[in-house]
Design an enzyme around this catalytic site. Structure first.
Site, PDB file in Angstrom:
ATOM      1  N   ALA A  30       0.454   5.540  -0.187  1.00 55.19           N
ATOM      2  CA  ALA A  30      -0.416   6.711  -0.278  1.00 55.19           C
ATOM      3  C   ALA A  30      -0.087   7.501  -1.539  1.00 55.19           C
ATOM      4  O   ALA A  30       1.081   7.717  -1.860  1.00 55.19           O
ATOM      5  CB  ALA A  30      -0.230   7.582   0.959  1.00 55.19           C
ATOM      6  N   ASN A  45       8.956  -7.293   3.817  1.00 53.28           N
ATOM      7  CA  ASN A  45       8.860  -6.067   3.019  1.00 53.28           C
ATOM      8  C   ASN A  45      10.069  -5.175   3.283  1.00 53.28           C
ATOM      9  O   ASN A  45      10.552  -5.090   4.406  1.00 53.28           O
ATOM     10  CB  ASN A  45       7.550  -5.333   3.387  1.00 53.28           C
ATOM     11  CG  ASN A  45       7.459  -3.922   2.820  1.00 53.28           C
ATOM     12  OD1 ASN A  45       7.282  -2.966   3.561  1.00 53.28           O
ATOM     13  ND2 ASN A  45       7.576  -3.777   1.520  1.00 53.28           N
ATOM     14  N   GLY A  46      10.515  -4.531   2.202  1.00 47.38           N
ATOM     15  CA  GLY A  46      11.569  -3.535   2.325  1.00 47.38           C
ATOM     16  C   GLY A  46      12.702  -3.736   1.348  1.00 47.38           C
ATOM     17  O   GLY A  46      13.404  -4.744   1.385  1.00 47.38           O
ATOM     18  N   CYS A  78       3.017   3.227   9.766  1.00 47.39           N
ATOM     19  CA  CYS A  78       3.276   4.532   9.149  1.00 47.39           C
ATOM     20  C   CYS A  78       4.108   5.418  10.083  1.00 47.39           C
ATOM     21  O   CYS A  78       3.755   5.609  11.248  1.00 47.39           O
ATOM     22  CB  CYS A  78       1.961   5.228   8.798  1.00 47.39           C
ATOM     23  SG  CYS A  78       2.267   6.833   8.037  1.00 47.39           S
ATOM     24  N   PRO A  90       0.854  -1.196   0.000  1.00 50.69           N
ATOM     25  CA  PRO A  90       0.000   0.000   0.000  1.00 50.69           C
ATOM     26  C   PRO A  90       0.883   1.237   0.000  1.00 50.69           C
ATOM     27  O   PRO A  90       1.843   1.307   0.763  1.00 50.69           O
ATOM     28  CB  PRO A  90      -0.780  -0.114   1.320  1.00 50.69           C
ATOM     29  CG  PRO A  90      -0.072  -1.112   2.156  1.00 50.69           C
ATOM     30  CD  PRO A  90       0.776  -1.955   1.253  1.00 50.69           C
TER      31      PRO A  90
END
Ligand SMILES: Cc1cc2nc3c(=O)[nH]c(=O)nc-3n(C[C@H](O)[C@H](O)[C@H](O)COP(=O)(O)O)c2cc1C
Length: 352
Positions: A18, A204-205, A100, A16
């Site tokens: 933004a 993730n990353g 976040c 996801p």
């Protein structure tokens, strides 16, 4: 991979993001075979009071494809209401953002700030689980921890599972790192070791290519990989990973002709699905993405930024690719080229 009752064929997820993972971009990635896409994080409070801008971002994938919705907040009632709205538009999964690092989000004690308050985070997971049908798994995405000295991802992940989360995603940076430094595969491995075997862990990353995918899975034992920035202007990565994960050969990177075709598809989707002044902004962004790393891309980006409308921006990109294809033919370069190779091949040329 199974997330509760939900089966995911390809163990690769679009992260996801933004202002990035809107419906046009998710659609392009889905068409290239990503295992699942998830909306950008949406404020549960804003959704629960019917804020038009936020509700406009709550979009179902096209053609009945499965998708997840990510929400953030810290009021159980708002989280419940937001989760119900996600289910109402057909979400297959509701993900809760607990990673976040943005100031405005942590100032409200949401996002990664929840990693300092596992009991409240558990309350939110329980509230969302109770609000959605049992067939819709609730999942949590979080970071390594708040600071380097407070890397509680393994305990935190277990606490979320105890509260009802059916999948955990870990971005291996701390909140204080933001996007600096490197994502740490070791903390992701520690989370895998700590979680019950039936709970999938998504690593993730910093994965930007097939080798990075393979490395992260091997280093951490994670069940799937989530890719964010590496997919910008590079949705082919998902097609390559779909092949590789099925044991077939890597089809390799796209050529210029294919790159241009996907740019056209992406902009068609933006024109069909977006309205208002943001549309030109989105088109400009995608022009820059699909040219990234190619000869003369910076000059193109500046020209596109001055384009008065979508048609002008499209024409600039068409012209740019036509010249690039002609140049490639003239110089006798291979039609398929990794971006890095392309950079090197054109480095001297660009400087000239
Ligand atoms: C522009 C941008 C927006 C992001 N927005 C979100 C978001 O809405 N929700 C979320 O969980 N993570 C968000 N992230 C973090 C990514 O999902 C991901 O965890 C991070 O970028 C690391 O993965 P990557 O190295 O593959 O990009 C965002 C990242 C970027 C770069």
């Amino acid at each position: 991979m199974r997330i509760g009752d939900l089966a995911i064929d390809v163990p690769v997820l679009l992260a996801p993001m933004a202002a990035v993972t809107d419906l046009p971009f998710r659609t392009v990635c889905e068409e290239f075979g990503v295992g699942l896409t998830i909306t950008e994080f949406l404020s549960a409070h804003a959704l629960s009071i019917g804020d038009p801008k936020t509700c406009g971002k709550l979009t179902a994938s096209l053609d009945g494809r499965r998708f997840g919705v990510q929400i953030f907040g810290r009021e159980p009632a708002a989280m419940e209401a937001a989760a119900r709205l996600a289910v109402a538009i057909g979400a297959s999964l509701v993900d809760i953002n607990m990673g976040c690092p943005a100031k405005r989000v942590v100032a409200g004690e949401c996002g990664s700030a929840l990693m300092r308050e596992p009991a409240i985070a558990q309350e939110l997971v329980r509230a969302v689980v109770a609000a959605v049908p049992p067939s819709v798994p609730v999942t949590v995405k979080h970071r390594a921890g708040w600071t380097q000295d407070h890397r509680n991802a393994p305990e935190f992940a277990c606490a979320m599972v105890e509260a009802g989360a059916k999948m955990i995603t870990v971005h291996g940076r701390t909140r204080t790192q933001g996007f600096s430094g490197k994502s740490d595969p070791d903390i992701i491995r520690q989370v895998r070791d700590a979680l019950p075997a039936h709970i999938p862990l998504v690593g993730n990353g910093d994965v930007i290519d097939v080798a990075g995918y393979v490395r992260l899975r091997e280093q951490t034992g994670c069940d799937a990989v989530m890719i964010g920035r590496g997919a910008l202007g590079n949705p082919w990565l998902f097609a390559r990973l779909r092949e590789v994960t099925a044991g077939r050969p890597d089809p390799g990177p796209p050529g210029l002709v294919e790159r241009l075709a996907v740019f056209r598809r992406h902009v068609d989707l933006i024109e069909a699905l977006k309205r208002g002044p943001r549309m030109l902004h989105e088109v400009r962004k995608s022009c820059a993405w699909y040219a990234r790393g190619l000869y003369g891309c910076n000059a193109l980006r500046l020209r596109v930024w001055d384009a008065p409308d979508v048609a002008a921006a499209r024409a600039l990109v068409e012209d740019y690719f036509a010249q690039l294809i002609e140049r490639q033919r003239r110089l006798g370069l291979a039609p398929e080229s990794e971006r890095g190779d392309m950079d090197r091949e054109f480095a001297g040329d660009e400087a000239a």
